[in-house]
Enzyme design. Structure first.
Site, PDB file in Angstrom:
ATOM      1  N   CYS A 142    -123.563 -28.638  42.700  1.00  0.00           N
ATOM      2  CA  CYS A 142    -124.533 -27.585  42.975  1.00  0.00           C
ATOM      3  C   CYS A 142    -124.598 -26.526  41.891  1.00  0.00           C
ATOM      4  O   CYS A 142    -125.389 -25.586  41.985  1.00  0.00           O
ATOM      5  CB  CYS A 142    -124.257 -26.954  44.330  1.00  0.00           C
ATOM      6  N   CYS A 146    -123.661 -20.039  46.041  1.00  0.00           N
ATOM      7  CA  CYS A 146    -124.318 -19.729  47.301  1.00  0.00           C
ATOM      8  C   CYS A 146    -123.445 -18.781  48.128  1.00  0.00           C
ATOM      9  O   CYS A 146    -122.287 -18.527  47.796  1.00  0.00           O
ATOM     10  CB  CYS A 146    -124.571 -21.014  48.072  1.00  0.00           C
ATOM     11  N   CYS A 184    -117.724 -25.810  49.536  1.00  0.00           N
ATOM     12  CA  CYS A 184    -117.486 -24.436  49.088  1.00  0.00           C
ATOM     13  C   CYS A 184    -116.053 -24.012  49.404  1.00  0.00           C
ATOM     14  O   CYS A 184    -115.404 -23.322  48.606  1.00  0.00           O
ATOM     15  CB  CYS A 184    -118.459 -23.469  49.755  1.00  0.00           C
TER      16      CYS A 184
END
Lengths: 143, 197
Positions: free
Chosen positions: A37, A63, A106
């Site tokens: 990402c 993010c 994440c």
């Protein structure tokens, strides 16, 4: 999609954002990235001579879940000793933040970052036992 | 190329054919565990560059497979048409995008998984992002920084092309391609497209 209040809280008020001197012998730096990402995360810990984490800072470009994961980890590790901090698992992070499945990576990134930071500090102090044990799979990077 | 039998008329045809050449029935998609060659799905050989007339090919095939044509067909064929259309749309999207196309080309050559990014690259990315943040706050220099990253992106893609063309280290090509995602994310940031939470 609904995100946990904790993600939003850390996203809007991230804890411990900042940078430490990476050349300080008591500072360990973990720099990790998620190629899937394009996120990049730097987590730093300042460790006393008796192995206690006195301070932690992070900077994450990514993010909200990546920011929240690294923010949470800096909160958790402060005041812990190195061995305790190494037991933090991404599943604990994901659970605390109620991350949806697509955001689990994440939390993996944050786990990798703290492990890499401590490994970097150990390397500076000449404490590297078996490097394989300290190295979180894949994305780990020495500062 | 392997062959398979048409579910409807039993005619043996190339596995890549989505429509039976003998009876014209839509064929089932390949089993999920087989590696799908998205180039072959549209009738092309794998290539770094966009195959010629890929748009025409897509439109023709898309028309043939479109679920609207099968509203009166048996349930089985209706399902196949939907599944094949989904695969076709995805393949087309891949073939039209230089990065996805190159990634797919590498995956067909056996390069799998997330490449490990070099510490130098991550360091550089971090610095780039910090500079961008500063430029955004001060309100100047953003466009210049963006230009620099666009140049890096373009030269990286050219490097991958050269590497693939000479049959060089494909793992290295995969790492270079992964850099493209960092550049893309950076340029998203420049244009104010925020990452989802």
């Amino acid at each position: 999609m609904a995100y946990g209040d904790k993600v939003l809280d850390h996203y809007e008020n991230p804890r411990n954002v900042g940078t430490m001197d990476k050349n300080d012998p008591n500072v360990g730096t973990g720099l990790v990235g998620a190629p899937a990402c394009g996120d990049v995360m730097r987590l730093q810990v300042k460790i006393s001579d008796d192995g206690k984490i006195e301070d932690a800072k992070f900077k994450t470009f990514g993010c909200g879940s990546a920011i929240a994961s690294s923010s949470l980890v800096t909160e958790w590790v402060k005041g812990k000793n190195v061995d305790e901090a190494l037991t933090i698992k991404n599943t604990q992070i994901a659970k605390e933040l109620a991350l949806p499945p697509v955001k689990i990576h994440c939390s993996v990134l944050a786990e990798d970052a703290i492990k890499a930071a401590i490994a970097d500090w150990k390397k500076k102090k000449g404490l590297t036992e078996q490097p394989a044990a300290a190295a979180p799979k894949e994305k780990r990077v020495d500062g | 190329m392997s062959a398979r039998k048409c579910w409807s008329c039993g005619h043996e045809h190339a596995a890549a054919e989505v429509i039976c050449p003998a009876c014209g029935k839509v064929q089932p998609p390949p089993p999920a565990e087989t590696a799908l060659d998205k180039f072959a799905l549209l009738g092309f050989a794998p290539s770094f560059d966009e195959p010629e007339a890929v748009d025409d090919k897509f439109r023709t095939l898309s028309r043939k497979l479109h679920p609207d044509r099968f509203v009166r067909a048996p349930a089985q064929e209706r399902r196949y048409s939907l599944e094949q259309t989904t695969l076709l749309n995805d393949a087309y999207k891949t073939l039209k995008d230089p990065v996805r196309r190159a990634e797919h080309l590498l995956s067909l050559r056996g390069v799998r998984g997330d490449p490990k990014m070099s510490p130098q690259f991550l360091e550089e990315t971090m610095e780039d992002r910090e500079k961008l943040l500063e430029a955004k706050m001060s309100g100047n220099g953003v466009e210049e920084l963006a230009r620099g990253v666009r140049e890096k992106r373009d030269s990286t893609l050219a490097e991958v092309r050269a590497l693939v063309a000479r049959g060089g280290d494909l793992a290295q090509a995969a790492e270079l391609l992964a850099r493209m995602r960092y550049y893309a994310r950076y340029l998203d940031e420049v244009e104010g497209r925020t990452a989802e939470i």
